[in-house]
Scaffold this active site. Sequence first.
Site, PDB file in Angstrom:
ATOM      1  N   LYS A  52       0.839  -1.208   0.000  1.00  0.00           N
ATOM      2  CA  LYS A  52       0.000   0.000   0.000  1.00  0.00           C
ATOM      3  C   LYS A  52       0.871   1.255   0.000  1.00  0.00           C
ATOM      4  O   LYS A  52       0.589   2.211  -0.696  1.00  0.00           O
ATOM      5  CB  LYS A  52      -0.892   0.026   1.244  1.00  0.00           C
ATOM      6  CG  LYS A  52      -2.032  -0.932   1.182  1.00  0.00           C
ATOM      7  CD  LYS A  52      -2.921  -0.750   2.407  1.00  0.00           C
ATOM      8  CE  LYS A  52      -3.911  -1.876   2.478  1.00  0.00           C
ATOM      9  NZ  LYS A  52      -3.828  -2.671   3.677  1.00  0.00           N
ATOM     10  N   GLN A  96      -6.037  -2.391   9.531  1.00  0.00           N
ATOM     11  CA  GLN A  96      -5.483  -3.537   8.805  1.00  0.00           C
ATOM     12  C   GLN A  96      -5.932  -4.825   9.494  1.00  0.00           C
ATOM     13  O   GLN A  96      -5.776  -4.972  10.708  1.00  0.00           O
ATOM     14  CB  GLN A  96      -3.944  -3.422   8.805  1.00  0.00           C
ATOM     15  CG  GLN A  96      -3.232  -4.496   8.031  1.00  0.00           C
ATOM     16  CD  GLN A  96      -3.460  -4.393   6.524  1.00  0.00           C
ATOM     17  OE1 GLN A  96      -3.366  -3.316   5.952  1.00  0.00           O
ATOM     18  NE2 GLN A  96      -3.761  -5.504   5.900  1.00  0.00           N
ATOM     19  N   ASP A 119     -12.564   1.545   3.694  1.00  0.00           N
ATOM     20  CA  ASP A 119     -12.899   0.135   3.446  1.00  0.00           C
ATOM     21  C   ASP A 119     -14.408  -0.106   3.319  1.00  0.00           C
ATOM     22  O   ASP A 119     -14.835  -1.219   3.055  1.00  0.00           O
ATOM     23  CB  ASP A 119     -12.384  -0.737   4.603  1.00  0.00           C
ATOM     24  CG  ASP A 119     -11.018  -1.314   4.299  1.00  0.00           C
ATOM     25  OD1 ASP A 119     -10.624  -1.308   3.124  1.00  0.00           O
ATOM     26  OD2 ASP A 119     -10.357  -1.783   5.251  1.00  0.00           O
TER      27      ASP A 119
END
Length: 282
Positions: A52, A96, A119
């Site tokens: 990322k 995460q 997300d």
Amino acid sequence: MGQLLDGQLLADLRTGKLKESVNKLKAGGIIPCFCVINIGNDPSSQIYLKTKKRKADEIGIVQKVYQLPENETQADLLALIDRLNADQKVDGIMIQLPAPKQINLNQALERIDPEKDVDCLTPSNVGRLWRGDHFVEPATAHGILALLDHYQLNLQGQNVVIIGRSSIVGKPLAALMLERDATVSILHAKTQNLAAYTKRADILVSAAGQAGMITAKLVKKDAIVIDVGINRQNGKTVGDVDFDAVRQKAKYLTPVPGGIGPLTVESLMEQVVNLTRRKNGR
Ligand code: NDP
């Protein structure tokens, strides 16, 4: 032989466009800022964080990682989320996964400001996704739809079978495909007679995380096969699909690596930029 759906190529194309958008924002004094909270030391998470970061750097997004200890308390995690929610410079927040067992993940996700929820996992954003008026899309599902669109593969009326019901892949993908007028079935580990469903699928998406699970026998002739799985086998990264055999039967299929993986990372950055634009009325 089935045609490859080249996720890497499309991810590179979209990265180029995204860089241009970020440059325009920067010209107006806006730099997208994305915060990732990582709790503990899961080895896969460390790899995903690096991937990322590379992509964020390439596009011009600031990515900050908040590394918390394995024994982090719920209270301290919530306090950090509150701080990031309140910070005007922060455009996107994600936790995460996986998180350690003592963390109440749903409670933590609920605490994220929906306007910063890259997300799409807060309850209001999940609700919006199913209602069809969402402003953020889960990255993997977004990437899969982008790939189908790029190859002009229409979803309307298609019989879609998704293997996997996780809240990050299977469920949101089903919501987005339903919105595109596909007929969607979601299968899972308790599904009986999986083959009866998969053999009727015009589009088969596997997100089970089981190497070699999708054999040619499970696939309808001329189907589109999307392999989301990422598995390690004999030191190699492989998907869920028995690639060589299924390629003889499918009309289109995604490779692993080079399929949905690169599109997921790129799509995540698209969400950060979209939320940044939204926050700034652009
Ligand atoms: P989860 O473990 O959360 O979910 C896996 C799902 O697959 C579950 O719903 C499970 O069913 C189902 N499943 C597992 N085995 C079988 C089986 N034999 N038959 C039918 N269903 C089965 O995983 P994720 O959704 O997080 O990820 C799935 C895979 O996709 C992993 O390999 C992951 O690494 C990969 N991934 C790849 C991404 C990419 O960018 N390419 C992004 C995200 C994930 P049940 O619910 O009943 O247990």
